[in-house]
Design a protein around this motif. Structure first.
Motif, PDB file in Angstrom:
ATOM      1  N   SER A 153     -61.208  17.989  33.240  1.00 57.21           N
ATOM      2  CA  SER A 153     -60.461  18.279  32.031  1.00 57.21           C
ATOM      3  C   SER A 153     -60.153  16.994  31.263  1.00 57.21           C
ATOM      4  N   MET A 154     -59.122  17.020  30.436  1.00 56.58           N
ATOM      5  CA  MET A 154     -58.819  15.907  29.536  1.00 56.58           C
ATOM      6  C   MET A 154     -57.934  14.875  30.212  1.00 56.58           C
ATOM      7  N   LYS A 196     -53.427  15.206  26.895  1.00 55.85           N
ATOM      8  CA  LYS A 196     -52.655  16.445  27.085  1.00 55.85           C
ATOM      9  C   LYS A 196     -51.239  16.265  26.548  1.00 55.85           C
ATOM     10  N   ALA A 197     -50.649  15.091  26.757  1.00 59.05           N
ATOM     11  CA  ALA A 197     -49.322  14.825  26.202  1.00 59.05           C
ATOM     12  C   ALA A 197     -49.373  14.842  24.674  1.00 59.05           C
ATOM     13  N   ALA A 233     -60.317  24.326  27.071  1.00 62.68           N
ATOM     14  CA  ALA A 233     -58.934  23.904  26.837  1.00 62.68           C
ATOM     15  C   ALA A 233     -58.763  23.341  25.431  1.00 62.68           C
ATOM     16  N   LEU A 234     -59.720  22.521  24.988  1.00 64.23           N
ATOM     17  CA  LEU A 234     -59.646  21.966  23.648  1.00 64.23           C
ATOM     18  C   LEU A 234     -59.808  23.051  22.583  1.00 64.23           C
ATOM     19  N   PHE A 265     -56.583  23.676  20.049  1.00 62.42           N
ATOM     20  CA  PHE A 265     -56.740  23.389  18.630  1.00 62.42           C
ATOM     21  C   PHE A 265     -57.001  24.644  17.817  1.00 62.42           C
ATOM     22  N   GLY A 266     -57.577  25.667  18.444  1.00 66.75           N
ATOM     23  CA  GLY A 266     -57.715  26.944  17.762  1.00 66.75           C
ATOM     24  C   GLY A 266     -56.352  27.539  17.442  1.00 66.75           C
ATOM     25  N   PHE A 267     -55.390  27.348  18.332  1.00 66.72           N
ATOM     26  CA  PHE A 267     -54.034  27.862  18.135  1.00 66.72           C
ATOM     27  C   PHE A 267     -53.385  27.252  16.904  1.00 66.72           C
TER      28      PHE A 267
END
Length: 222
Positions: free
Chosen positions: A99-100, A105-106, A159-160, A164-166
């Motif tokens: 993942s990132m 994430k922060a 996850a990205l 970012f879609g949200f």
């Protein structure tokens, strides 16, 4: 074009993702795009992790926030403003353990803000506010996750897309350089060459597409 360029690799100058993001910016310039770069390195200016005070302040209506709450949210407010002010977003990062990086994430936790990067509409929908920004994610991966046995282990891309879609980024572009760590030299060379070709294509596309602001201005004068 005002561009927010965010790097997230801990490797600094030995980083493939950083090198690729710099390459992309130079390709945009070579395509004739005039750039105003707002640069953020989240491994240097590390966004604060979510605290109880942050969570309470975030969901307190703006008009009811105390001076202490406003101070708690000030850094996050600034990060959101930089994001909203940009015409295009370039995010570069390695994949760490599927993942990132934690610093990125922060960053996501700081920019996912009700009333700023997303709003609740009167009819009950959530509406992201980053609908006009062109967005590219440039990632580097140690293994090749395009096929089995590792294809199911890519937690970074979904996850990205979700995060970012949200907040309104519906169709981001992904350029993934892989494999770079767990491969032979020839495979690494081919991975970087493939990423360069993909970035060349994205740069050409961005150069030939008007920004949303330009499109809006054109519609007003038509």
């Amino acid at each position: 074009m005002k561009v927010l360029h965010v790097d997230a690799s801990a490797k600094r100058e030995r980083s493939n993702s950083r090198a690729l993001s710099r390459y992309f910016i130079e390709r945009l310039r070579s395509e004739g795009v005039e750039l105003d770069i707002d640069y953020l390195d989240v491994t240097v200016d590390i966004p604060a992790h979510v605290t109880e005070a942050f969570a309470i302040a975030t969901y307190t209506p703006e008009q009811e926030r105390t001076p202490a709450m406003k101070e708690t949210l000030a850094a996050s407010d600034a990060l959101c403003r930089r994001l909203l002010d940009a015409d295009a977003l370039i995010f570069a990062m390695p994949m760490y353990n599927w993942s990132m990086p934690s610093a990125f994430k922060a960053y996501i936790d700081n920019i996912t803000r009700t009333g700023l990067t997303y709003v609740n509409t009167e009819d009950g929908r959530i509406e992201g506010q980053l609908q006009r920004q062109k967005t590219v994610f440039i990632t580097s991966r140690g293994a090749d996750l395009r096929a089995a046995p590792f294809s199911s282990m890519d937690a970074l891309t979904p996850a990205l897309k979700a995060a970012f879609g949200f907040i309104g980024v519906a169709n981001p572009t992904f350029v993934d350089a892989q494999p770079l760590q767990f491969s032979d030299q020839q495979a690494r060379i081919e991975a970087l060459e493939r990423a360069h070709r993909e970035l060349d294509a994205v740069a050409a596309q961005w150069a030939n597409e008007p920004s949303q602001v330009e499109a809006d201005e054109a519609s007003l004068t038509a």
